[in-house]
Design a protein around this motif. Structure first.
Motif, PDB file in Angstrom:
ATOM      1  N   ALA A  36       0.832  -1.205   0.000  1.00 27.48           N
ATOM      2  CA  ALA A  36       0.000   0.000   0.000  1.00 27.48           C
ATOM      3  C   ALA A  36       0.866   1.254   0.000  1.00 27.48           C
ATOM      4  N   ARG A  37       1.900   1.246   0.827  1.00 24.88           N
ATOM      5  CA  ARG A  37       2.783   2.420   0.882  1.00 24.88           C
ATOM      6  C   ARG A  37       3.430   2.686  -0.475  1.00 24.88           C
ATOM      7  N   ASP A  38       3.907   1.619  -1.134  1.00 22.00           N
ATOM      8  CA  ASP A  38       4.546   1.799  -2.440  1.00 22.00           C
ATOM      9  C   ASP A  38       3.564   2.318  -3.485  1.00 22.00           C
ATOM     10  N   LEU A  39       2.282   1.977  -3.320  1.00 28.14           N
ATOM     11  CA  LEU A  39       1.260   2.430  -4.257  1.00 28.14           C
ATOM     12  C   LEU A  39       0.715   3.806  -3.915  1.00 28.14           C
ATOM     13  N   GLY A  40       1.107   4.328  -2.759  1.00 30.50           N
ATOM     14  CA  GLY A  40       0.665   5.650  -2.354  1.00 30.50           C
ATOM     15  C   GLY A  40      -0.753   5.701  -1.849  1.00 30.50           C
ATOM     16  N   VAL A  41      -1.256   4.579  -1.320  1.00 29.32           N
ATOM     17  CA  VAL A  41      -2.618   4.564  -0.774  1.00 29.32           C
ATOM     18  C   VAL A  41      -2.551   4.221   0.716  1.00 29.32           C
ATOM     19  N   PRO A  42      -3.499   4.709   1.518  1.00 31.08           N
ATOM     20  CA  PRO A  42      -3.516   4.381   2.945  1.00 31.08           C
ATOM     21  C   PRO A  42      -3.778   2.885   3.165  1.00 31.08           C
TER      22      PRO A  42
END
Length: 485
Positions: free
Chosen positions: A129-135
């Motif tokens: 999720a962090r790598d995708l930029g989503v919470p």
């Protein structure tokens, strides 16, 4: 702006999948964040057994027909991890193998993503999720006490260098009374096991999430939730905000015509002790003999859901290490004459039973339960006191909390070294106490009624869980973002 989506990755078991989905449906229906709506996209993992697959597909069909904005994205199949794995190790490892497919599913979405909501066993995917930029939010389908322990476990790992059952005295878990070693959850009792290693890793991953959604309530578990919020679980490192939105229960689809419910209709109020042990609970013949002796000697009215041992067709020896009971052959499993001797005051039911409808029935006055959290919440919702008989997973810690912290249960002495064996005299005495024998039972019954009010007030408009749901909806709207491609 397109409707933001909540993307859910549940574990396939009903207690995990439906608890997460029902919680997120409340977010969808809340219309928080200025009245804007959400959609839900459920990432469907192919379960490791045919029986579990059928169960998941039944849930999908029912929810697809609900009329709510819920979409289903089936992830590509992966090969289950091989070897002799424990249930918890298998679940965490199997879900982690889906990481590339989860990433692709989110990256391919054409709408903003409010959050990736992860089952507790999928917590390591917070990195995706962090790598995708989503919470990312971890959904905790168990207790606040278990959440506090999991957050604190990496700290305990450094502080306690011996096995927990070798600790002299008790174990300190922030927000709970001192925990006897015998009440530590099954996955952490052997530090040499991969199960334990995974739980340390998962507890650490929880700390990297944007937030934690918990199926509990502030007033239900004030100690553990306060300890987390005050930073006492991981000193020097603030925990993510916890949103206690429970109790989240699916109370629809009642079964008033079920044979068990019709039998209860003929019993006096609060006169029946209900015995039921979850989707994986079954007993060997020697334990069945002890239960029959206890029930017969107690003179108590009873409704007992007795399942038979697993077979290869129902999941024994399945890839995830779980064992699923079969319908019991009562003529083979019960001692001769037991049904005749207890006729009129007892019923033994050999297959699935509508537990939530049984607990809601006014004839039920006590619940002997394995102590799974969903069962506990159903019992508390209806004000039914318990006698916890833990069998697996985190249930030994649940049993401790129900007795020592919440006060809604009568203790039952379980021999953990003998596969959680309970002898007839112990069960007989506990059943009598639970159903009206003395001061301990009276206090448990009173406290259970109080907790019924606590649960219902929490989820009502203006209650603590309703307020937590509103905060969560606002946080999700504020954090919604287009995923990185």
């Amino acid at each position: 702006m397109a409707t933001p989506a909540l993307v859910l990755l549940p574990e396939w078991g009903s207690g995990h999948l439906m608890s997460m989905l029902e919680s997120c449906k409340r977010v969808l229906l809340s219309g928080g964040g200025g009245g804007k709506a959400f959609s839900i996209t459920l990432l469907v993992v192919r379960p490791p057994t045919d029986e579990a697959t059928s169960e998941v597909e039944a849930h999908v069909r029912r929810e697809a027909a609900s009329g709510l904005d819920i979409r289903f994205h089936r992830l590509p199949a992966v090969d289950p991890p091989a070897g002799d794995l424990g249930v918890e190790e298998f679940s965490a490892l199997y879900l982690s193998l889906h990481a590339p497919h989860v990433r692709d599913a989110i990256a391919g979405m054409e709408c903003p993503v409010a959050a990736l909501v992860l089952d507790l066993f999928a917590a390591t995917l917070v990195d995706e999720a962090r790598d995708l930029g989503v919470p990312s939010y971890v959904f905790m389908s168990s207790t606040g006490a278990m959440l506090a322990l999991m957050l604190h476990l990496p700290v305990l790992h450094e502080r306690v260098t011996v096995e927990f059952d070798e600790v002299e005295g008790e174990i300190e878990v922030p927000g709970l009374p001192p925990v006897p070693p015998a009440n530590m959850p099954c996955p952490v009792v052997d530090k040499k096991s991969p199960n334990y290693t995974w739980f340390v890793r998962l507890g650490d991953s929880f700390m990297d999430a944007t937030g934690i959604i918990a199926n509990t309530a502030d007033a239900l578990e004030p100690g553990p939730l306060a300890a987390i919020a005050e930073g006492r679980c991981v000193p020097g490192r603030p925990a993510p905000p916890v949103y206690p939105v429970g109790p989240v229960l699916s109370l629809g689809d009642r079964s008033p015509s079920h044979e068990c419910v019709k039998w209860l209709d003929a019993q006096p109020p609060a006169s029946v002790v209900f015995l039921c042990f979850g989707s994986m609970g079954w007993f060997d013949p020697p334990q069945v003999v002890e239960i029959t002796a206890a029930l017969e000697r107690s003179g108590q009215r009873f409704l007992w859901v007795l399942r038979g041992p697993p077979s290869s067709e129902t999941g024994a020896g399945s890839p995830d290490g779980s064992e699923h009971p079969t319908d019991a052959n009562l003529d083979e499993i019960l001692p001769e004459g037991f049904l005749e001797r207890t006729k009129g005051r007892g019923m033994v039911w050999p297959k699935w039973a509508p537990q939530k409808d049984i607990l809601a029935h006014p004839a039920v006055g006590g619940f002997v339960t394995h102590g799974g959290w969903n069962s506990v919440l159903e019992s508390l919702w209806h004000g039914v006191p318990m006698a916890p008989w833990p069998l697996y997973a985190e249930q030994h810690l649940n049993a401790f909390e129900l007795v020592a912290d919440m006060g809604v249960a009568v203790p039952l002495k379980v021999d953990r070294k003998r596969d959680n064996f309970v002898d007839a005299a112990e069960l007989e005495g506990t059943v009598k106490e639970l159903m009206g024998g003395g001061e301990v039972g009276r206090k448990a019954r009173e406290k259970a009624k109080q907790m019924m009010a606590v649960c219902r007030e929490a989820v009502a408009e203006g209650g603590s869980s309703h307020a937590a749901l509103q905060r969560l909806a606002q946080a999700l709207h504020d954090g919604a973002a287009m995923p990185k491609k």
